[in-house]
Motif scaffolding. Sequence first.
Motif, PDB file in Angstrom:
ATOM      1  N   SER A  39       0.837  -1.186   0.000  1.00 17.09           N
ATOM      2  CA  SER A  39       0.000   0.000   0.000  1.00 17.09           C
ATOM      3  C   SER A  39       0.871   1.234   0.000  1.00 17.09           C
ATOM      4  N   ARG A  40       0.366   2.271  -0.596  1.00 18.06           N
ATOM      5  CA  ARG A  40       1.089   3.518  -0.678  1.00 18.06           C
ATOM      6  C   ARG A  40       0.847   4.322   0.582  1.00 18.06           C
ATOM      7  N   CYS A  41       1.830   5.019   1.027  1.00 12.19           N
ATOM      8  CA  CYS A  41       1.776   5.837   2.235  1.00 12.19           C
ATOM      9  C   CYS A  41       1.039   7.142   1.953  1.00 12.19           C
ATOM     10  N   GLU A  42       0.176   7.558   2.862  1.00  8.06           N
ATOM     11  CA  GLU A  42      -0.536   8.835   2.776  1.00  8.06           C
ATOM     12  C   GLU A  42      -0.127   9.665   3.990  1.00  8.06           C
ATOM     13  N   ALA A  43       0.881  10.508   3.832  1.00 16.27           N
ATOM     14  CA  ALA A  43       1.457  11.266   4.949  1.00 16.27           C
ATOM     15  C   ALA A  43       0.445  12.187   5.622  1.00 16.27           C
ATOM     16  N   LYS A  44      -0.481  12.728   4.873  1.00 16.99           N
ATOM     17  CA  LYS A  44      -1.470  13.666   5.431  1.00 16.99           C
ATOM     18  C   LYS A  44      -2.243  13.026   6.592  1.00 16.99           C
ATOM     19  N   ALA A  45      -2.506  11.739   6.493  1.00 16.57           N
ATOM     20  CA  ALA A  45      -3.262  11.043   7.534  1.00 16.57           C
ATOM     21  C   ALA A  45      -2.476  10.895   8.835  1.00 16.57           C
ATOM     22  N   ALA A  46      -1.153  11.041   8.771  1.00 14.46           N
ATOM     23  CA  ALA A  46      -0.313  10.870   9.961  1.00 14.46           C
ATOM     24  C   ALA A  46       0.154  12.199  10.545  1.00 14.46           C
ATOM     25  N   GLU A  47      -0.336  13.318  10.026  1.00  7.56           N
ATOM     26  CA  GLU A  47       0.106  14.624  10.513  1.00  7.56           C
ATOM     27  C   GLU A  47      -0.315  14.905  11.958  1.00  7.56           C
ATOM     28  N   PHE A  48      -1.205  14.084  12.504  1.00  8.78           N
ATOM     29  CA  PHE A  48      -1.593  14.244  13.912  1.00  8.78           C
ATOM     30  C   PHE A  48      -0.385  14.039  14.836  1.00  8.78           C
ATOM     31  N   ALA A  49       0.656  13.375  14.350  1.00 12.33           N
ATOM     32  CA  ALA A  49       1.834  13.062  15.164  1.00 12.33           C
ATOM     33  C   ALA A  49       2.762  14.267  15.353  1.00 12.33           C
ATOM     34  N   ILE A  50       2.615  15.303  14.543  1.00 13.87           N
ATOM     35  CA  ILE A  50       3.494  16.471  14.655  1.00 13.87           C
ATOM     36  C   ILE A  50       3.295  17.127  16.015  1.00 13.87           C
ATOM     37  N   GLY A  51       4.399  17.379  16.681  1.00 14.23           N
ATOM     38  CA  GLY A  51       4.377  17.985  18.005  1.00 14.23           C
ATOM     39  C   GLY A  51       4.354  16.988  19.147  1.00 14.23           C
ATOM     40  N   LYS A  52       4.217  15.707  18.840  1.00 15.23           N
ATOM     41  CA  LYS A  52       4.184  14.680  19.883  1.00 15.23           C
ATOM     42  C   LYS A  52       5.550  14.027  20.047  1.00 15.23           C
ATOM     43  N   LYS A  53       5.800  13.517  21.226  1.00 10.65           N
ATOM     44  CA  LYS A  53       7.056  12.842  21.559  1.00 10.65           C
ATOM     45  C   LYS A  53       7.095  11.467  20.890  1.00 10.65           C
ATOM     46  N   ALA A  54       8.239  11.121  20.330  1.00 15.94           N
ATOM     47  CA  ALA A  54       8.407   9.841  19.652  1.00 15.94           C
ATOM     48  C   ALA A  54       8.249   8.681  20.629  1.00 15.94           C
ATOM     49  N   SER A  55       7.478   7.687  20.213  1.00 17.58           N
ATOM     50  CA  SER A  55       7.294   6.464  21.002  1.00 17.58           C
ATOM     51  C   SER A  55       6.901   5.341  20.043  1.00 17.58           C
ATOM     52  N   PRO A  56       7.107   4.100  20.445  1.00 18.63           N
ATOM     53  CA  PRO A  56       6.699   2.983  19.588  1.00 18.63           C
ATOM     54  C   PRO A  56       5.198   2.992  19.295  1.00 18.63           C
ATOM     55  N   GLU A  57       4.397   3.398  20.276  1.00 15.44           N
ATOM     56  CA  GLU A  57       2.947   3.446  20.083  1.00 15.44           C
ATOM     57  C   GLU A  57       2.574   4.493  19.032  1.00 15.44           C
ATOM     58  N   LEU A  58       3.213   5.667  19.108  1.00 19.11           N
ATOM     59  CA  LEU A  58       2.937   6.732  18.143  1.00 19.11           C
ATOM     60  C   LEU A  58       3.346   6.283  16.742  1.00 19.11           C
ATOM     61  N   LEU A  59       4.474   5.627  16.630  1.00 18.57           N
ATOM     62  CA  LEU A  59       4.946   5.140  15.339  1.00 18.57           C
ATOM     63  C   LEU A  59       3.950   4.156  14.734  1.00 18.57           C
ATOM     64  N   ASP A  60       3.447   3.233  15.548  1.00 19.63           N
ATOM     65  CA  ASP A  60       2.491   2.240  15.055  1.00 19.63           C
ATOM     66  C   ASP A  60       1.167   2.887  14.669  1.00 19.63           C
TER      67      ASP A  60
END
Length: 105
Positions: A39-60
Motif C-alpha cells: 500500500s502507498r503511504c498517505e502522509a497527510k493522515a499521519a500529521e496528527f503526530a506532529i508535536g508529539k514525543k516519539a514512542s513505539p505506540e505513536l509510530l504504530d
Amino acid sequence: MPLKFASLGALMAVVMLAGCSTTSSESAKDPVATDAGHSRCEAKAAEFAIGKKASPELLDQARAKAGAQNARFLKPTDMITLEYRSDRLNLNTDNNLVVTRVNCG
C-alpha cells in the motif's frame, strides 16, 4: 516457407497481445495499492503526530493511519539512504525526539 513464417509471426503477435489484456478490476477497487501489492503511504493522515514525543505506540498509530507498510523515526543526525519507498512513513524529529515533519519515502 514464407507462409510458415507469416503464420508463426501472427501467432506470436496474438500470444503477446493476449498477455497484455486483463479481465480483473482489482486495481480499480483499491487505488492505494501498487503493482507489488504494497500500500502507498498517505502522509497527510499521519500529521496528527506532529508535536508529539516519539514512542513505539505513536509510530504504530501513524503507520496504520497512513496505510504504510513500514514506518521509522528520523533524527536530525541520522544517516539515511536516498531510496524512495512509497510504502514507508518517515516521522522526522528534532533533537528532543519531538516529531516535526511527516513524509513518505
